[in-house]
Design a protein around this motif. Structure first.
Motif, short mmCIF file in Angstrom:
data_model
loop_
_atom_site.label_atom_id
_atom_site.label_comp_id
_atom_site.label_asym_id
_atom_site.label_seq_id
_atom_site.Cartn_x
_atom_site.Cartn_y
_atom_site.Cartn_z
N ALA A 19 0.84 -1.20 0.00
CA ALA A 19 0.00 0.00 0.00
C ALA A 19 0.87 1.26 0.00
CB ALA A 19 -0.93 0.00 1.21
N ALA B 38 2.45 1.61 -3.32
CA ALA B 38 1.47 2.03 -4.34
C ALA B 38 1.17 3.53 -4.19
CB ALA B 38 0.18 1.22 -4.21
N LEU B 39 1.03 3.95 -2.95
CA LEU B 39 0.69 5.36 -2.73
C LEU B 39 1.81 6.28 -3.21
CD1 LEU B 39 -1.30 7.38 -1.64
CD2 LEU B 39 -0.27 7.11 0.63
N ARG C 283 2.45 5.64 -7.15
CA ARG C 283 1.26 5.85 -7.97
C ARG C 283 0.90 4.68 -8.88
NH1 ARG C 283 2.54 10.61 -6.53
NH2 ARG C 283 4.18 11.44 -7.84
N SER D 51 1.05 -3.16 -7.20
CA SER D 51 1.69 -4.37 -7.70
C SER D 51 0.63 -5.34 -8.23
CB SER D 51 2.52 -5.03 -6.60
OG SER D 51 1.69 -5.33 -5.49
N HIS D 52 -0.51 -4.80 -8.59
CA HIS D 52 -1.57 -5.64 -9.14
C HIS D 52 -1.55 -5.62 -10.66
CE1 HIS D 52 -3.38 -6.12 -5.25
NE2 HIS D 52 -3.54 -4.82 -5.10
N LEU E 222 -5.55 -9.56 -10.25
CA LEU E 222 -6.90 -9.13 -9.86
C LEU E 222 -7.85 -9.56 -10.97
CD1 LEU E 222 -6.87 -7.57 -7.26
CD2 LEU E 222 -7.10 -5.45 -8.55
N GLN F 272 -17.63 -1.65 -16.15
CA GLN F 272 -17.74 -1.40 -14.72
C GLN F 272 -16.55 -2.02 -13.97
OE1 GLN F 272 -19.52 0.67 -13.24
NE2 GLN F 272 -18.69 0.12 -11.24
N LEU F 273 -16.23 -3.26 -14.32
CA LEU F 273 -15.09 -3.94 -13.68
C LEU F 273 -13.81 -3.18 -13.94
CD1 LEU F 273 -15.96 -7.64 -14.51
CD2 LEU F 273 -15.44 -6.76 -12.22
N GLU G 267 -13.53 -0.17 -11.74
CA GLU G 267 -13.16 -0.55 -10.37
C GLU G 267 -11.69 -0.94 -10.29
OE1 GLU G 267 -15.80 -3.63 -9.04
OE2 GLU G 267 -17.59 -2.46 -9.52
N GLN G 268 -11.26 -1.70 -11.27
CA GLN G 268 -9.87 -2.15 -11.24
C GLN G 268 -8.91 -0.98 -11.42
OE1 GLN G 268 -9.83 -5.25 -14.23
NE2 GLN G 268 -10.18 -6.83 -12.68
N GLN H 38 -9.25 1.98 -10.44
CA GLN H 38 -9.13 2.70 -9.17
C GLN H 38 -7.98 2.17 -8.33
OE1 GLN H 38 -13.80 3.17 -8.48
NE2 GLN H 38 -12.59 3.14 -6.59
N HIS H 39 -7.70 0.89 -8.49
CA HIS H 39 -6.59 0.30 -7.74
C HIS H 39 -5.24 0.58 -8.40
CE1 HIS H 39 -9.83 -1.89 -5.74
NE2 HIS H 39 -8.97 -2.08 -4.77
N ARG H 40 -5.27 1.40 -9.45
CA ARG H 40 -4.05 1.75 -10.14
C ARG H 40 -3.17 0.54 -10.44
NH1 ARG H 40 -3.05 6.94 -10.10
NH2 ARG H 40 -4.16 8.38 -8.73
#
Lengths: 343, 343
Positions: free
Chosen positions: A64, A67-68, A71, A74-75, A107, A120-121, A124-125, A127-129
């Motif tokens: 986290a 990622a923050l 930016r 690791s997904h 993911l 939509q998926l 959402e995905q 958003q997790h960058r």
DNA sequence: CTGAAAGCGCTTACAG
DNA sequence: CTGAAAGCGCTTACAG
């Protein structure tokens, strides 16, 4: 076994952090960060010392925080239509096997062949960058394409080929595969060759085009011999469609099913009805799924290289995520006819 | 459609943040945070104003920042053995369908029925500080159990029942199901009932125990009639094992396969060999997988409620993640005998 | 090749 | 019920 006792634990959470490793190695946190990520601007001896300190403290980076700060996470986001089609299970296995050792988590988004769900998926995905994106097919809604492009996330499309510059694809020609298996039926001497399909996703329709191209070329095309159902593919549906086909077209002498589960259902229906395969009707499938070689008779089909596609697409994506710009934009991994006793 | 123009964009990344929403709504960022997460300490009118501002700016929270600050992510880690067993595909679908609307992303780890892989996957997943954990079965290595407990992450075990206090389970009794289908074969008058199994994972072995208990009770148990293979389950293996069984035990009059893919392979082998089912040998499977109702003859089997298990376990986990402490520690969703023509 | 500073975008206590 | 402060654990420029 003896557990080494860490010396420094300043944080309130009790988590071992970069600073702990830095303290033990006698360097600054940023140097630890660089050493652990394998940046080459770090003195080799120092890097070694850092790595030892890290393993001594059993340090694991916080995804986290990483990622923050960086930016991107690791997904790797993967969009596939449906896991009940075993094809995508094999693909996914290969993808995960390739991505995991490189430190990427997968993911998974299941679109159910629905463009709106896909959109939509994807939202959402994103958003997790995610660090990377793997999507099925090249045919997407304008919004989906815009989302992918706008995100700037490296993306690879699988299962089809493409010719759009800047769009990376790994797959094979669905059209050519559909054409090849149809050609095989023609070569066996069949004249009334039906095409039975379900789901009607883009790749199925490309196979249909291959089927048409082949039969037109031989002067054998008859649009009436196409049985297209929008329902999800399954053995049960294959049985029903096979019976429908024989009832409506008693003169039909061969069937190309767009997927093996349909074909397996068709073969079982033939057994039930006492229809001799391949003497009365020849049967061919697509994908060479598990069990097709066990059928009575064993199913002629097209072996598609989904494991190879999974691995190659993941490797390509890894390169893109490293910032490289690989030259090949569309990798063709081909297909193989599996000629068995059903044709 | 008209796009409202955001008024504030202070961050360098161009991302819409909490502060932007706060500025527009005229409150502090923390109030926005609270309002958007639905904390009830916020004045309803204010919360409404905040939500409007958020949607006007198309604000979406950053999962990484959230995870870093709150010390847990919006991921739910799911550990399942193998997606090539369609059982787990159905389970996973139901889990995702339940978790996604609640804002949780699923992180899938495939263990391949390997305790070491399971352990390794769990370690990796825990690094991501998942908000919840869903694992298959209750029988795990000591290290795995320690990792789960030590993590403090809410966890639900699926597919089996349990009686360990503090351990949440959703499933059914594998033992009772194995016993019930065997009892059915006994009631049909069979005396020499074989058990054919692959993979030999804990749940398969529990079914074996149910089989044994039933036959012992009827004085029909013969250890020689158990054919246990550690290989992965598949139709092809089912065919091979069925042939082995008939060769070694010509007097066998019924078979209970531990999974439907094996049973389907067995039925096809019977067709190939001209063995009459159920007259010469009755056949039963387990799970009622896709295609079992299409076989020749249709397969008698045990319908297992994996969709219900997926949904119920996800709901239970949602409650645990909200900090609730549900009373039921082991939810039994039962099973259903599907009596078809193969027995 | 190494480091001090600033910041990524949130939430957790702690006040009021 | 609301907010100012501090901090979560990293990495990105910017210096030297």
């Amino acid at each position: 076994m003896p557990t080494p006792t860490p010396t420094a634990r300043p944080r309130a959470t009790g988590r071992v952090t970069l600073s702990d490793v830095a303290a033990l190695a006698g360097v600054s946190p940023i140097t630890v960060s660089r050493a652990l990520r394998g940046e080459r601007t770090v003195d080799p001896a120092l890097a070694e010392r850092v790595k030892e300190a890290a393993s001594q403290l059993r340090y694991t980076p916080d995804p986290a925080a990483r990622a923050l700060a960086s930016r991107h996470s690791s997904h790797v986001a993967v969009l596939i239509p449906m896991l009940s089609n075993a094809l995508f299970v094999d693909l996914l296995e290969a993808v995960q096997r390739t991505l995991r050792p490189a430190g990427y988590q997968t993911l998974i988004g299941i679109t159910h062949y629905n463009p709106d769900e896909e959109e939509q998926l994807l939202r959402e995905q994103l958003q997790h960058r995610p660090a990377g994106l793997l999507v099925t097919g090249t045919d997407h809604s304008a919004t989906t394409r815009a989302l992918i492009e706008g995100s700037g996330v490296p993306c690879v499309h699988v299962m089809e080929l493409g010719n759009t510059p800047g769009v990376y694809c790994v797959g094979f020609s669905q059209h050519a595969a559909g054409q090849a298996i149809t050609e095989h039926l023609v070569q066996r001497g069949h004249k009334r060759i039906a095409f039975v399909a379900a789901q009607l996703d883009p790749r199925t329709l490309q196979r249909a085009e291959g089927y048409r191209a082949c039969l037109r070329q031989h002067g054998l095309y008859d649009a009436g011999l196409e049985l297209l159902s929008p329902l999800p593919s399954s053995m049960a549906l294959g049985s029903v469609l096979f019976e429908d086909l024989l009832r409506e077209h008693p003169d039909c002498d061969a069937v190309f099913f767009c997927n093996d589960d349909l074909a397996q259902g068709g073969l079982l229906a033939a057994l039930r009805l006492g229809v001799a395969v391949p003497q009365r009707v020849a049967v061919a499938g697509f994908n060479d799924l598990s069990g097709s070689d066990q059928m009575l008779p064993p199913l002629t089909t097209v072996r598609t290289p989904r494991e190879a596609i999974g691995e190659a697409s993941a490797r390509l994506l890894l390169a893109l995520m490293r910032g490289e710009t690989p030259p090949a934009h569309s990798i063709d991994l081909g297909f193989e006819l599996m000629l068995r006793a059903s044709s």
